[in-house]
Design an enzyme around this catalytic site. Structure first.
Site, short mmCIF file in Angstrom:
data_model
loop_
_atom_site.label_atom_id
_atom_site.label_comp_id
_atom_site.label_asym_id
_atom_site.label_seq_id
_atom_site.Cartn_x
_atom_site.Cartn_y
_atom_site.Cartn_z
N ASP A 26 0.87 -1.16 0.00
CA ASP A 26 0.00 0.00 0.00
C ASP A 26 0.92 1.22 0.00
O ASP A 26 2.09 1.12 0.39
CB ASP A 26 -0.90 -0.04 1.24
CG ASP A 26 -1.83 1.16 1.31
OD1 ASP A 26 -2.45 1.50 0.28
OD2 ASP A 26 -1.92 1.77 2.39
N ASP A 86 0.01 5.05 1.02
CA ASP A 86 -0.16 5.95 2.16
C ASP A 86 -0.30 5.15 3.45
O ASP A 86 -1.21 4.33 3.59
CB ASP A 86 -1.40 6.84 1.95
CG ASP A 86 -1.30 7.65 0.67
OD1 ASP A 86 -0.20 8.13 0.35
OD2 ASP A 86 -2.34 7.79 -0.02
N ASN A 129 -5.54 3.02 -3.20
CA ASN A 129 -6.82 3.68 -3.46
C ASN A 129 -6.55 5.18 -3.50
O ASN A 129 -5.88 5.72 -2.62
CB ASN A 129 -7.83 3.39 -2.35
CG ASN A 129 -8.37 1.98 -2.39
OD1 ASN A 129 -8.25 1.28 -3.38
ND2 ASN A 129 -8.99 1.55 -1.30
N SER A 168 -9.09 7.95 -3.94
CA SER A 168 -10.42 8.54 -4.09
C SER A 168 -10.37 10.05 -4.22
O SER A 168 -11.36 10.67 -4.60
CB SER A 168 -11.32 8.15 -2.92
OG SER A 168 -10.91 8.80 -1.73
N LYS A 221 -9.69 -1.33 -3.15
CA LYS A 221 -9.54 -2.23 -2.01
C LYS A 221 -10.68 -1.97 -1.03
O LYS A 221 -11.02 -0.80 -0.82
CB LYS A 221 -8.18 -2.02 -1.34
CG LYS A 221 -7.00 -2.37 -2.22
CD LYS A 221 -5.66 -2.10 -1.56
CE LYS A 221 -5.40 -0.60 -1.50
NZ LYS A 221 -4.13 -0.24 -0.86
N ASP A 269 -1.73 -1.10 5.66
CA ASP A 269 -1.98 -0.53 6.99
C ASP A 269 -3.45 -0.53 7.37
O ASP A 269 -3.81 0.03 8.41
CB ASP A 269 -1.41 0.89 7.06
CG ASP A 269 -2.14 1.87 6.15
OD1 ASP A 269 -2.60 1.46 5.07
OD2 ASP A 269 -2.25 3.05 6.52
#
Length: 186
Positions: free
Chosen positions: A20, A22, A63, A65, A120, A145
């Site tokens: 991942d 962030d 992700n 968004s 995800k 995380d």
């Protein structure tokens, strides 16, 4: 001088680690999309270099968004990923490929509907990378995380490891010590 063994072609399946972004590679500052917003997690470049040295392909799946929310566009994400990749290379670490998902069900869902299966906890980004690269799934795993990262890993048929804080390199080293090496890594 003759070669003792031929080089392994890039078409040879190798295990992969899906990271991942962030909260794993960089401190999660919320909707980061510019280099000045990136603060590396302690040990992140060293962890990527460790994975490279251990024979893993390294992929980032994130992700994003903020795109659907109108906070930034796809060019900003792609530019940031190029910058991050170059910064890692300068530290002896390499990310082989990146995937990001702009879809969010509450923001412009119809605009990014084709990427809904990539968000995800769905496994779409991982599966897309596995289709694009020769990946040994049995030796692969994800570090994330959030529970959504663990769910995406499980849905893709790989192990997931929840990184909550600390030194990513130490965390990664512990995972590698606990996992059996695959043939592709020997």
């Amino acid at each position: 001088m003759p070669r003792l063994s031929p080089p392994v072609p890039e078409t040879e399946p190798r295990p992969a680690v899906f990271l991942d972004r962030d909260g794993v590679l960089n401190v999660d500052a919320g909707f980061a999309h510019r280099p000045d917003q990136i603060v590396w997690v302690v040990g992140a470049p060293a962890a990527v270099a460790r994975l490279n040295a251990a024979g893993f392909r390294v992929f980032v799946v994130t992700n994003q968004s903020g795109i659907a929310r109108g906070l930034y566009d796809t060019d900003a994400v792609e530019s940031l990923h190029r910058w991050m990749g170059e910064a890692l290379l300068r530290q002896g670490a390499r990310v082989d490929d990146w995937r990001y998902c702009p879809f969010h069900p509450d923001h412009q869902a119809e605009r990014f509907a084709d990427k809904a299966s990539w968000r995800k906890p769905a496994p779409g980004m991982l599966l897309d990378l596995m289709a694009a690269w020769p990946v040994d799934r049995a030796g692969s795993f994800m570090i994330g995380d959030r529970q959504s990262d663990m769910d995406a890993a499980a849905a893709a048929g790989i192990d997931g490891y929840l990184f909550e804080a600390g030194d990513l390199d130490a965390f990664t080293a512990a995972i590698l010590r606990a996992r059996p090496r695959t043939r592709a890594q020997e």
